[in-house]
Design a protein around this motif. Structure first.
Motif: not given
Length: 282
Positions: A135-142, A147-151
């Motif tokens: 999952v990534g946390f974005s300010s602009d949908k792009k 910032d990304v957290m991955g398993c």
């Protein structure tokens, strides 16, 4: 060799007797068996047990007994991965599902949940893949500057939590990993994980404050030797609005196949074709 064997037997005999005295010589032992005791009674001595087997059995018993003679406690079993509860979605946690209508954490193409626990946010993720889910946390949908957290499922069968930062279309792994209380499992060709991350973090380019609202980017794909590769679909889904961890929503996003049949234009074409077939050609 004979001398060495006799020496070992003698040492084992001394250990067995607890160093309480000197072991009788073979001559004296034979005399006691054949003759009489010092009080004139017929000599009697219990046949000597095999020294090695006696010592070995006592040694093995002592290894598994405490000083009080009780067995040592065995290590508790490892707790299995607790299944994700979708019944809590929209109530005690927020959920986002991508896939077939009515899918859950075990059947959606992608599933994410979030909830606040004290000063942390707990995330649960699951995807239909044998590689990684993120999952990534974005300010602009792009994708880019996110910032990304991955398993990630590695070659040893473990699922580990990693921290990434999107540089353009490329995810760069960051050594500073804010995740804690990590859990992960690979089962039924799905990567599933659970972890916590602090709400507030010192300001840094690769970390965002989760108390703010962000667009959520969802992605999953294969991994090679524990390293992520390109995601499975060309245009990974993204939330249509900013997600707040203070608002527990239950959001469903149809996958591409179902988006086609749910579009107004497609429905209009289906109605027109049905009408044409029923009425027939003039």
């Amino acid at each position: 060799m004979v001398f060495l064997r006799r020496f070992v037997q003698l040492m084992l005999l001394l250990i067995q007797s607890g160093w309480s005295g000197v072991a009788p010589s073979p001559t004296d032992e034979g005399a006691l068996r054949a003759g009489h005791g010092e009080h004139g009674e017929p000599g009697h001595q219990e046949p000597h047990k095999d020294s090695y087997s006696t010592f070995a059995s006592e040694f093995l018993e002592s290894r598994y007994l405490s000083d009080d003679g009780y067995p040592f406690p065995t290590a508790p079993p490892v707790d299995p991965f607790a299944k994700i509860k979708v019944s809590d979605c929209g109530v005690t946690k927020g959920c986002i599902r991508y896939g077939k209508p009515g899918c859950d954490a075990e059947t959606c193409d992608y599933f994410l949940s979030y909830r606040r626990i004290g000063t942390d946010v707990e995330y649960e993720m699951s995807a239909d893949t044998d590689g990684w889910v993120a999952v990534g946390f974005s300010s602009d949908k792009k994708m880019g500057g996110d910032d990304v957290m991955g398993c990630v499922h590695d070659d040893n069968g473990r699922v580990r939590i990693h921290h990434f930062y999107n540089v353009g279309q490329w995810a760069k792994e960051i050594k500073r990993n804010p995740a804690r209380d990590e859990e992960g499992i690979f089962e039924n060709n799905r990567v599933t994980c659970r972890f916590k991350r602090p709400l507030y973090v010192p300001r840094e380019e690769s970390l965002v404050d989760l108390h703010l609202s962000w667009y959520y980017l969802f992605a999953w794909g294969p991994a090679i030797q524990g390293s992520i590769t390109r995601h499975d679909i060309d245009s990974p889904p993204v939330s249509d609005h900013m997600i707040s961890i203070y608002k527990y929503e239950d959001i469903f996003m149809p996958s591409t196949a179902y988006q086609t049949f749910n579009s107004p234009l497609c429905l209009l074409l289906i109605v027109a074709l049905t009408f044409y077939l029923l009425m027939g050609t003039p």
